[in-house]
Design a protein around this motif. Structure first.
Motif, PDB file in Angstrom:
ATOM      1  N   ASP A  48      10.937 -10.818  -0.450  1.00 49.99           N
ATOM      2  CA  ASP A  48      10.072 -10.251   0.591  1.00 49.99           C
ATOM      3  C   ASP A  48       9.334  -9.009   0.093  1.00 49.99           C
ATOM      4  OD1 ASP A  48      10.717 -12.256   2.403  1.00 49.99           O
ATOM      5  OD2 ASP A  48      12.372 -11.112   3.275  1.00 49.99           O
ATOM      6  N   PHE A  49      10.004  -8.222  -0.746  1.00 54.51           N
ATOM      7  CA  PHE A  49       9.356  -7.051  -1.334  1.00 54.51           C
ATOM      8  C   PHE A  49       8.161  -7.476  -2.184  1.00 54.51           C
ATOM      9  CE2 PHE A  49       9.434  -3.816  -4.891  1.00 54.51           C
ATOM     10  CZ  PHE A  49       8.793  -2.815  -4.180  1.00 54.51           C
ATOM     11  N   PHE A  50       8.345  -8.505  -3.018  1.00 54.75           N
ATOM     12  CA  PHE A  50       7.251  -9.003  -3.849  1.00 54.75           C
ATOM     13  C   PHE A  50       6.106  -9.522  -2.991  1.00 54.75           C
ATOM     14  CE2 PHE A  50      10.683 -10.197  -7.145  1.00 54.75           C
ATOM     15  CZ  PHE A  50      10.718  -8.898  -7.621  1.00 54.75           C
ATOM     16  N   LYS A  51       6.441 -10.241  -1.928  1.00 50.18           N
ATOM     17  CA  LYS A  51       5.396 -10.778  -1.039  1.00 50.18           C
ATOM     18  C   LYS A  51       4.619  -9.644  -0.384  1.00 50.18           C
ATOM     19  CE  LYS A  51       7.440 -15.282  -0.125  1.00 50.18           C
ATOM     20  NZ  LYS A  51       8.037 -16.183   0.872  1.00 50.18           N
ATOM     21  N   PHE A  52       5.329  -8.585   0.011  1.00 47.89           N
ATOM     22  CA  PHE A  52       4.666  -7.425   0.606  1.00 47.89           C
ATOM     23  C   PHE A  52       3.705  -6.786  -0.394  1.00 47.89           C
ATOM     24  CE2 PHE A  52       4.623  -2.782   1.000  1.00 47.89           C
ATOM     25  CZ  PHE A  52       4.002  -2.652   2.234  1.00 47.89           C
ATOM     26  N   VAL A  53       4.185  -6.543  -1.617  1.00 47.67           N
ATOM     27  CA  VAL A  53       3.342  -5.932  -2.645  1.00 47.67           C
ATOM     28  C   VAL A  53       2.145  -6.836  -2.947  1.00 47.67           C
ATOM     29  CG1 VAL A  53       3.255  -5.139  -5.048  1.00 47.67           C
ATOM     30  CG2 VAL A  53       5.237  -4.586  -3.628  1.00 47.67           C
ATOM     31  N   MET A  54       2.382  -8.136  -3.008  1.00 49.52           N
ATOM     32  CA  MET A  54       1.284  -9.071  -3.270  1.00 49.52           C
ATOM     33  C   MET A  54       0.228  -9.006  -2.169  1.00 49.52           C
ATOM     34  SD  MET A  54       3.355 -12.281  -4.889  1.00 49.52           S
ATOM     35  CE  MET A  54       1.876 -13.191  -5.361  1.00 49.52           C
ATOM     36  N   GLN A  55       0.661  -8.889  -0.915  1.00 52.69           N
ATOM     37  CA  GLN A  55      -0.293  -8.747   0.186  1.00 52.69           C
ATOM     38  C   GLN A  55      -1.113  -7.469   0.029  1.00 52.69           C
ATOM     39  OE1 GLN A  55       2.155  -8.942   3.712  1.00 52.69           O
ATOM     40  NE2 GLN A  55       1.548 -11.076   4.087  1.00 52.69           N
ATOM     41  N   CYS A  56      -0.472  -6.399  -0.389  1.00 51.96           N
ATOM     42  CA  CYS A  56      -1.178  -5.125  -0.578  1.00 51.96           C
ATOM     43  C   CYS A  56      -2.290  -5.256  -1.616  1.00 51.96           C
ATOM     44  CB  CYS A  56      -0.205  -4.031  -1.009  1.00 51.96           C
ATOM     45  SG  CYS A  56       0.975  -3.543   0.259  1.00 51.96           S
ATOM     46  N   PHE A  57      -2.057  -6.081  -2.642  1.00 52.97           N
ATOM     47  CA  PHE A  57      -3.040  -6.262  -3.701  1.00 52.97           C
ATOM     48  C   PHE A  57      -3.857  -7.541  -3.543  1.00 52.97           C
ATOM     49  CE2 PHE A  57      -0.043  -3.271  -5.594  1.00 52.97           C
ATOM     50  CZ  PHE A  57      -0.932  -2.298  -6.026  1.00 52.97           C
ATOM     51  N   LYS A  58      -3.740  -8.158  -2.365  1.00 58.71           N
ATOM     52  CA  LYS A  58      -4.494  -9.378  -2.043  1.00 58.71           C
ATOM     53  C   LYS A  58      -4.244 -10.499  -3.060  1.00 58.71           C
ATOM     54  CE  LYS A  58      -8.054  -6.897   0.519  1.00 58.71           C
ATOM     55  NZ  LYS A  58      -7.341  -5.679   0.717  1.00 58.71           N
ATOM     56  N   LEU A  59      -2.998 -10.644  -3.465  1.00 59.22           N
ATOM     57  CA  LEU A  59      -2.570 -11.730  -4.345  1.00 59.22           C
ATOM     58  C   LEU A  59      -1.858 -12.753  -3.469  1.00 59.22           C
ATOM     59  CD1 LEU A  59      -1.012  -9.522  -7.163  1.00 59.22           C
ATOM     60  CD2 LEU A  59      -3.257 -10.607  -7.194  1.00 59.22           C
ATOM     61  N   ASN A  60      -2.145 -14.026  -3.669  1.00 56.98           N
ATOM     62  CA  ASN A  60      -1.549 -15.009  -2.764  1.00 56.98           C
ATOM     63  C   ASN A  60      -0.765 -16.112  -3.463  1.00 56.98           C
ATOM     64  OD1 ASN A  60      -3.630 -16.440  -3.867  1.00 56.98           O
ATOM     65  ND2 ASN A  60      -4.850 -16.534  -2.006  1.00 56.98           N
ATOM     66  N   ASN A  61      -0.592 -16.052  -4.768  1.00 52.38           N
ATOM     67  CA  ASN A  61       0.117 -17.095  -5.488  1.00 52.38           C
ATOM     68  C   ASN A  61       1.488 -16.587  -5.925  1.00 52.38           C
ATOM     69  OD1 ASN A  61       0.954 -19.242  -6.986  1.00 52.38           O
ATOM     70  ND2 ASN A  61      -0.654 -19.110  -8.522  1.00 52.38           N
ATOM     71  N   TYR A  62       2.492 -16.744  -5.071  1.00 54.18           N
ATOM     72  CA  TYR A  62       3.840 -16.272  -5.383  1.00 54.18           C
ATOM     73  C   TYR A  62       4.401 -16.939  -6.635  1.00 54.18           C
ATOM     74  CZ  TYR A  62       8.681 -14.849  -4.835  1.00 54.18           C
ATOM     75  OH  TYR A  62       9.933 -14.310  -5.050  1.00 54.18           O
TER      76      TYR A  62
END
Length: 157
Positions: A48-62
């Motif tokens: 969930d932490f990674f998903k949050f950080v990815m959202q902050c940087f507009k990255l969508n490919n987990y």
């Protein structure tokens, strides 16, 4: 912490002409930061932490970080609350998160603290191969480890 925008200071920092004081969002979009300690809710899982950080940087490919999770040795802990993880596994989560978007400036505060051999190998590979476009400021007291980057190193001691 000041260069990451966490502590107040006089003066300013700039990345690619983006001032921390005048354009903090643009500045922080170019920044990767791995503190010595986890500064986020410890109830959250690394996933969930990674998903949050990815959202902050507009990255969508987990899926893009699955290889990093395996290589650093965090696979078995990805869905556990961070509060139950060892210091070393918390550090692994912080390191992955700080490198998600290949920042222009990467700040690493004692990145080897608590890190096992597998984590050190991952970090060495990441710095050597994937962060070549990044400027890295690092506080690290392991000179033997740092010496492998000697051709790129400026010692501020």
């Amino acid at each position: 912490k000041a260069a990451a925008g966490i502590l107040p200071f006089t003066g300013d920092c700039s990345i690619r002409g983006n001032s921390l004081k005048r354009h903090p969002e643009k500045y922080k979009a170019l920044l990767g930061y791995c503190p010595d300690e986890f500064l986020f809710s410890e109830k959250i899982t690394p996933r969930d932490f990674f998903k949050f950080v990815m959202q902050c940087f507009k990255l969508n490919n987990y899926d893009m970080i699955e290889e990093d999770i395996k290589k650093i040795g965090l696979s078995g802990h990805i869905d556990k609350p961070i509060e139950v993880l060892s210091y070393g596994n918390r550090k692994k989560a912080l390191l992955i998160a700080s490198c998600l978007h290949v920042p222009s400036l990467l700040l690493l505060d004692e990145p080897l603290n608590g890190l096992d051999q597998q984590g050190q190998v991952w970090l060495t590979e990441k710095i050597t191969n994937k962060m070549q476009r990044s400027t890295i400021f690092m506080v690290c007291h392991d000179k033997a480890w740092l010496n492998q980057f000697e051709h790129q190193q400026i010692d501020l001691a």
